[in-house]
Design a protein around this motif. Sequence first.
Motif, short mmCIF file in Angstrom:
data_model
loop_
_atom_site.label_atom_id
_atom_site.label_comp_id
_atom_site.label_asym_id
_atom_site.label_seq_id
_atom_site.Cartn_x
_atom_site.Cartn_y
_atom_site.Cartn_z
N ASN A 1 -9.64 -5.39 10.90
CA ASN A 1 -8.70 -4.98 9.85
C ASN A 1 -7.26 -5.25 10.25
O ASN A 1 -6.96 -5.42 11.44
N ALA A 2 -6.41 -5.24 9.24
CA ALA A 2 -4.97 -5.41 9.48
C ALA A 2 -4.23 -4.23 8.86
O ALA A 2 -4.65 -3.66 7.86
N GLU A 3 -3.13 -3.88 9.49
CA GLU A 3 -2.25 -2.83 8.98
C GLU A 3 -1.07 -3.52 8.30
O GLU A 3 -0.32 -4.25 8.94
N ILE B 1 -6.36 -3.01 5.36
CA ILE B 1 -7.27 -3.92 4.67
C ILE B 1 -7.84 -4.90 5.70
O ILE B 1 -7.34 -4.99 6.82
N THR B 2 -8.86 -5.65 5.32
CA THR B 2 -9.47 -6.59 6.26
C THR B 2 -8.55 -7.79 6.48
O THR B 2 -7.72 -8.13 5.62
N ASN B 3 -8.73 -8.44 7.62
CA ASN B 3 -7.98 -9.66 7.89
C ASN B 3 -8.29 -10.74 6.86
O ASN B 3 -7.41 -11.52 6.47
N ASP B 4 -9.55 -10.77 6.40
CA ASP B 4 -9.93 -11.72 5.36
C ASP B 4 -9.15 -11.47 4.07
O ASP B 4 -8.75 -12.41 3.37
N SER B 5 -8.91 -10.21 3.75
CA SER B 5 -8.16 -9.87 2.54
C SER B 5 -6.70 -10.29 2.67
O SER B 5 -6.09 -10.74 1.69
N ILE C 1 -0.95 10.15 1.80
CA ILE C 1 -1.91 9.14 1.36
C ILE C 1 -2.49 8.45 2.58
O ILE C 1 -1.74 7.91 3.42
N LYS C 2 -3.82 8.46 2.69
CA LYS C 2 -4.47 7.77 3.80
C LYS C 2 -4.36 6.26 3.60
O LYS C 2 -4.52 5.76 2.47
N ALA C 3 -4.09 5.54 4.67
CA ALA C 3 -3.89 4.10 4.58
C ALA C 3 -5.08 3.34 3.98
O ALA C 3 -4.90 2.41 3.21
N PRO C 4 -6.35 3.73 4.29
CA PRO C 4 -7.48 3.01 3.67
C PRO C 4 -7.61 3.24 2.17
O PRO C 4 -8.37 2.54 1.50
N HIS C 5 -6.90 4.26 1.64
CA HIS C 5 -6.97 4.54 0.21
C HIS C 5 -5.97 3.71 -0.60
O HIS C 5 -5.90 3.83 -1.83
N VAL C 6 -5.18 2.88 0.09
CA VAL C 6 -4.20 2.03 -0.59
C VAL C 6 -4.80 0.65 -0.80
O VAL C 6 -5.19 -0.04 0.15
N ILE C 7 -4.92 0.23 -2.04
CA ILE C 7 -5.42 -1.10 -2.39
C ILE C 7 -4.23 -2.01 -2.65
O ILE C 7 -3.30 -1.63 -3.36
N LEU C 8 -4.24 -3.20 -2.06
CA LEU C 8 -3.13 -4.13 -2.26
C LEU C 8 -3.53 -5.22 -3.25
O LEU C 8 -4.69 -5.64 -3.31
N ALA C 9 -2.56 -5.68 -4.01
CA ALA C 9 -2.78 -6.75 -4.97
C ALA C 9 -1.53 -7.61 -5.04
O ALA C 9 -0.43 -7.16 -4.71
N VAL C 10 -1.72 -8.86 -5.46
CA VAL C 10 -0.58 -9.77 -5.65
C VAL C 10 -0.72 -10.45 -7.00
O VAL C 10 -1.80 -10.48 -7.59
N LYS C 11 0.38 -10.99 -7.50
CA LYS C 11 0.33 -11.74 -8.74
C LYS C 11 -0.37 -13.08 -8.48
O LYS C 11 -0.17 -13.71 -7.47
N ASP C 12 -1.20 -13.48 -9.44
CA ASP C 12 -1.92 -14.74 -9.32
C ASP C 12 -0.98 -15.91 -9.54
O ASP C 12 -0.23 -15.92 -10.48
#
Length: 270
Positions: free
Chosen positions: A151-153, A167-171, A259-270
Amino acid sequence: MTHSLEQSLETSGALRLDLNQQRFAGHGRIDLLRRIAETGSISRAAKSLGMSYKQAWDAVDAMNNLSPQPLVRRQVGGRHGGGTELTEEGRRLIAVYEAAEREHRRFLERLSAGIQDFDHFHALLGTLSMKVSTRNHLRGVVSAIKPGAVNAEVTLDVNGDPLVAIITNDSVAALGLTVGAEAFALVKASFVILATEDGGLKTSARNRLCGVVERIVTGAVNTEVVLALDGGTRLTAMITNESATDLELTVGERACALIKAPHVILAVKD
């Protein structure tokens, strides 16, 4: 050669910006602001657009009343009897509208291309109408990425407030996250834990965001609490009525969101 229906379809649409859920600026009003900047006179600006003087001032007054800062300012007196000038805020609005209009045009072009194939069009509409159940959508800028074995921070700067996500390094790679890139944090309201600022608690939650309680809505079972963070961002928490009573939350008083860090979902604009 016979053309199918979708080959003849086109998209169209005019961009309008609303402020506080009221009509603020569209193509006509932006044109008026441009002409005022060019002529230094609202009467000449109105005449060049085929508008009456009253129509022009009504439009200007409507924008000035909604805007935090005036967009147009009268100049009284002077050698030529005064005039009208565009403020810096008015020039900024024109620049914002022009940037938004370019993106709007690109969107319409992509949509027009999409409807050439009905199957693709339906898929596109499904994407456009997609909604997420997360209550909090926080815009930020990636300030740090710390990769681990799996995972990555990732730390986002959300208007001055640091928000950490695990989130995972793959993400990280799939999202194309880099320091300085824009990203969005999605956090369910039920994942936000509230505490009084002076609670003195030590918790395992990585994120502690403090601000002022702006709104409290009590339901049959749960209470919705909106926190205005110090950086200006609004964060919504959903807690039980019992918890709200125990915390003695009051509008205008300070509180902190955990807020726990694993509960944060990241997203970016396509």
